[in-house]
Design an enzyme around this catalytic site. Structure first.
Site, short mmCIF file in Angstrom:
data_model
loop_
_atom_site.label_atom_id
_atom_site.label_comp_id
_atom_site.label_asym_id
_atom_site.label_seq_id
_atom_site.Cartn_x
_atom_site.Cartn_y
_atom_site.Cartn_z
N LYS A 179 -6.14 -11.71 11.63
CA LYS A 179 -5.61 -10.57 12.40
C LYS A 179 -5.29 -10.85 13.88
CE LYS A 179 -6.45 -6.94 9.22
NZ LYS A 179 -7.55 -6.67 8.33
N ASP A 233 -17.43 -11.91 8.20
CA ASP A 233 -16.00 -11.65 8.11
C ASP A 233 -15.60 -10.88 9.37
OD1 ASP A 233 -13.44 -10.80 7.68
OD2 ASP A 233 -13.79 -9.98 5.67
N TYR A 243 0.82 -1.22 0.00
CA TYR A 243 0.00 0.00 0.00
C TYR A 243 0.85 1.26 0.00
CZ TYR A 243 -4.42 -2.41 0.35
OH TYR A 243 -5.52 -3.18 0.06
N TYR A 245 -14.55 -4.29 2.73
CA TYR A 245 -13.19 -4.71 2.42
C TYR A 245 -13.01 -6.12 2.97
CZ TYR A 245 -8.21 -5.31 2.23
OH TYR A 245 -6.95 -5.82 1.95
#
Ligand code: PLP
Length: 421
Positions: free
Chosen positions: A263, A234, A15, A142
């Site tokens: 995560k 999600d 990114y 996302y």
């Protein structure tokens, strides 16, 4: 040459527009909420290193378990073989999830956890002899950076060069009081074609930290249930305490068929993803017909070290002190929100659990690419705080061990920024 210069010669960062990227800061050590650069400068990791670190850096309990596992079994092929850490993690994780989650499928990260969830749903209908191919998702969602995950994510500057290759998805707005019945009708009309609905519960992360109410999500899920549309939660970002409860879906009446987690799973120590499902999904793959097998797997599926890190992270998560910390952060965020929400530079502000979000008023059209982002990023970095704005949107998403003093320090830095920038 300095490490930053050596980095510039050989590394391509995520990114990051590499043409004019500022030198990347070499970090040599982490402890609790802090990371330290090679000159000894201390930074508060206020974004939990891209939302993964929930218990602080270099946590001794996780470090010890990982080190023991490294000396016992670092990895073994997960087809035809199994190991205690993978089984134990599944045994401990499944009962924590809301609803009857019965099976764990291991992957490497959030994106691949999403890929597996989508493949489970699509093949589920295929295996039942009722193929359906439409997928429902939120406009600003996302779900990751691999092609399937990108396809079910909102179309944005992230996906622009690939849009023509992404598969078609039915995108719907976030539900609210005004549009809920329209959305429900829309889903009912599409029902026979829709394989599944994938959503980030309560808060859309990378799409701009957009929050919405559990009751409206529940209203959508009820329609999905009535119309036999599979539901994929999600919880890659929201899982493991982020929203105030262990999982965001605990705040819902309806129970998803599938969860995606990553995560915070390993406490931010190393990559691991899981996709969990009910026996309803799992059983549709049991067959004498080999074509009904889920042909998916990664080289490092269920890596024992990552599983052990997750088990150690779960130990800490389940300590009563951790929930107290989460509540403490929630309360402090709420107070801070009240202090700043009417400031003229604050366009909108909101919080859910341990996440607080402040959208800067810029006076004109703003976007992820706005210059303000770089100003804010540098401003906080200078003050020893890692905050990575999404355009004009600043958020704090800290490790749960952050102290009141450090939170107050970040709040006061934000207040000064509101005056100065
Ligand atoms: C970060 C994220 C992903 C992707 O996870 P990676 O580990 O970065 O591939 C998927 N879904 C959500 C909600 C996320 O926040």
């Amino acid at each position: 040459m300095s490490l930053s210069e050596r980095d510039k010669k050989v590394i391509w960062h995520p990114y990051t527009q590499m043409k004019n990227a500022l030198p990347h800061i070499p970090i040599v050590r982490g402890e609790g909420v802090y990371v330290f650069d090679e000159n000894g400068k201390r930074y508060i990791d206020a974004v939990s290193s891209w939302w993964v670190n929930i218990h602080g850096h270099s946590h001794p309990h996780i470090a010890q378990k990982v080190s023991e596992q490294l000396n016992t079994l670092e990895h073994v092929i997960f087809a035809g073989f199994t190991h205690e850490p993978a089984v134990l993690l599944a045994e401990r994780l499944l009962p924590l999830l809301p609803g009857q989650q019965e099976k764990v499928f291991y992957t490497d990260n959030g994106s691949t956890a999403v890929e597996v969830a989508l493949k489970m749903c699509l093949q589920y209908w295929n295996n039942l002899g009722k193929p359906k191919t439409k997928i429902l998702a939120f406009k600003n969602a996302y779900h990751g950076d691999t092609f399937g995950a990108m396809s079910v994510s909102g179309r944005s500057i992230f996906t622009d060069p690939f849009n023509s290759l992404l598969f078609d998805v039915e995108f719907i707005d976030l539900p609210n009081e005004q549009n809920i019945s329209v959305l429900q009708t829309r889903i009912t009309e599409l029902k026979s074609e829709v394989a599944c609905f994938i959503f980030e519960p309560l808060i859309l992360g990378a799409g701009g930290m957009l929050m919405y109410e559990a009751k409206y999500l529940d209203a959508l899920l009820s329609v999905c249930k009535e119309n036999d549309i599979l539901m994929i939660a999600d919880e890659v970002m929201t899982g493991f305490g982020r929203t105030g409860t262990y999982f965001a879906c605990e705040k819902l009446e309806n129970r998803p068929d599938i969860f995606c987690l990553s995560k915070g799973l390993t406490g931010g120590t190393m990559p691991l993803g899981v996709t969990t499902c009910t026996n309803r999904i799992f059983n549709a793959f049991l067959s004498d017909d080999k074509l009904k097998t889920l042909y998916h797997g990664h080289s490092f599926t269920a890596n024992p070290i990552a599983c052990v890190a997750s088990l150690a992270s779960l130990d800490i998560l389940l300590e009563s002190k951790t929930l107290e910390n989460i509540k403490r952060i929630e309360t402090k965020h709420a107070t801070f929100l009240n202090e700043i929400k009417d400031h003229k530079k604050v366009k909108t502000a909101r919080h859910t659990g341990t996440i607080i979000v402040i959208e800067w008023e810029t006076g004109d059209e703003t976007s992820y690419l706005s210059e303000l982002r770089n100003l804010l990023y540098a401003y906080f970095l200078d003050k020893g705080i890692i905050l990575r704005p999404l355009g004009n949107i600043i958020y704090i998403l800290p490790p749960y061990v952050i102290s009141n003093e450090d939170l107050d320090y970040i709040y006061s830095a934000i207040k000064s920024a509101l005056e100065e920038i």
